[in-house]
Design a protein around this motif. Structure first.
Motif, PDB file in Angstrom:
ATOM      1  N   TYR A 105      43.551  66.259 165.610  1.00  0.00           N
ATOM      2  CA  TYR A 105      42.963  67.582 165.804  1.00  0.00           C
ATOM      3  C   TYR A 105      41.854  67.823 164.778  1.00  0.00           C
ATOM      4  CZ  TYR A 105      42.448  72.639 165.924  1.00  0.00           C
ATOM      5  OH  TYR A 105      41.935  73.914 165.975  1.00  0.00           O
ATOM      6  N   GLU A 137      39.930  66.528 168.285  1.00  0.00           N
ATOM      7  CA  GLU A 137      40.676  66.327 169.539  1.00  0.00           C
ATOM      8  C   GLU A 137      41.525  67.573 169.825  1.00  0.00           C
ATOM      9  OE1 GLU A 137      44.093  63.350 171.117  1.00  0.00           O
ATOM     10  OE2 GLU A 137      42.569  62.454 169.823  1.00  0.00           O
ATOM     11  N   ALA A 138      40.981  68.476 170.637  1.00  0.00           N
ATOM     12  CA  ALA A 138      41.635  69.759 170.920  1.00  0.00           C
ATOM     13  C   ALA A 138      42.986  69.585 171.601  1.00  0.00           C
ATOM     14  CB  ALA A 138      40.726  70.639 171.763  1.00  0.00           C
ATOM     15  N   SER A 139      43.136  68.561 172.423  1.00  0.00           N
ATOM     16  CA  SER A 139      44.407  68.366 173.129  1.00  0.00           C
ATOM     17  C   SER A 139      45.547  68.066 172.150  1.00  0.00           C
ATOM     18  CB  SER A 139      44.288  67.252 174.169  1.00  0.00           C
ATOM     19  OG  SER A 139      44.037  66.018 173.530  1.00  0.00           O
ATOM     20  N   ALA A 140      45.219  67.515 170.975  1.00  0.00           N
ATOM     21  CA  ALA A 140      46.240  67.252 169.960  1.00  0.00           C
ATOM     22  C   ALA A 140      46.827  68.578 169.462  1.00  0.00           C
ATOM     23  CB  ALA A 140      45.652  66.453 168.796  1.00  0.00           C
ATOM     24  N   PHE A 141      45.965  69.571 169.285  1.00  0.00           N
ATOM     25  CA  PHE A 141      46.447  70.887 168.874  1.00  0.00           C
ATOM     26  C   PHE A 141      47.325  71.489 169.964  1.00  0.00           C
ATOM     27  CE2 PHE A 141      46.280  75.494 168.845  1.00  0.00           C
ATOM     28  CZ  PHE A 141      46.710  75.753 167.560  1.00  0.00           C
ATOM     29  N   ASP A 142      46.898  71.363 171.221  1.00  0.00           N
ATOM     30  CA  ASP A 142      47.677  71.898 172.331  1.00  0.00           C
ATOM     31  C   ASP A 142      49.094  71.322 172.332  1.00  0.00           C
ATOM     32  OD1 ASP A 142      45.427  73.298 173.081  1.00  0.00           O
ATOM     33  OD2 ASP A 142      44.859  71.879 174.669  1.00  0.00           O
ATOM     34  N   ARG A 163      42.787  72.605 159.223  1.00  0.00           N
ATOM     35  CA  ARG A 163      42.821  71.282 159.863  1.00  0.00           C
ATOM     36  C   ARG A 163      42.022  70.228 159.108  1.00  0.00           C
ATOM     37  NH1 ARG A 163      39.677  74.508 162.942  1.00  0.00           N
ATOM     38  NH2 ARG A 163      37.563  73.806 163.424  1.00  0.00           N
TER      39      ARG A 163
END
Length: 184
Positions: free
Chosen positions: A15, A19-24, A63
């Motif tokens: 993140y 990588e936004a999907s890692a935060f999700d 982050r």
């Protein structure tokens, strides 16, 4: 240890790299635990909602500085705990011993409880929940971290910012109080 716990740090580092999907994934994995901790610790839904959002805002803001020195869940709960303590300080700059008395006053009066042999699982859980709510803040936090998040004394000490022995004492006093309350 659960493989999902092992890769929380990897997800947070991903993140940090954008990588936004890692935060999700992290959010989906930890939102329930975080919210339950805040709601049960704060005992105020509006405050829990506010602190929940602020905790995740702090995660987002940190982050780029994140280093996996502790489990992600420990780090997350430490942020939440610190925000909770800050909110108490803002509302009550001089906390006193009356809080425990008030909390104990909220317990059901003797004679209004059903006999032990008739209590359903739900009723037993509700009694435990009320007994936990009646604990002083520090003890309640220690118990919630232990029972709901299965954290060690060392992790509880780290999250709450106290020494290991202090965390251990808070947990011991809380467990003794719970035993007493539930034995009545």
């Amino acid at each position: 240890m659960d493989a999902s716990v092992d890769d929380d740090a990897t997800l947070m580092l991903a993140y940090a790299q954008g990588e936004a999907s890692a935060f999700d994934t992290l959010y989906a994995r930890h939102r329930g635990t975080l919210y339950r901790f805040l709601l049960r610790s704060a005992r105020d839904q509006a405050l829990a909602d506010e602190l929940f959002q602020e905790t995740w805002s702090r995660v987002v803001a940190a982050r780029s500085r994140y280093t996996p020195q502790a489990k992600f869940s420990t780090w997350l709960l430490q942020i939440a705990h610190n925000l909770l303590v800050d909110s108490y300080r803002r509302k009550r700059p001089m906390a006193d011993g009356d809080e425990a008395e008030q909390a104990l006053g909220n317990l059901p009066a003797p004679g209004h409880e059903q006999p032990e042999h008739v209590l359903s699982d739900f009723e037993r859980r509700r009694r435990l929940q009320r007994a936990i709510e009646a604990l002083p803040d520090e003890q309640r936090t220690a118990v919630l971290l232990r029972l709901e998040n299965d954290l060690s004394v060392e992790e509880i000490a780290e999250i709450t910012g106290v020494g290991r022995e202090t965390a251990k004492s808070r947990l011991r006093y809380a467990m003794n109080r719970l035993r007493e309350q539930l034995a009545e």
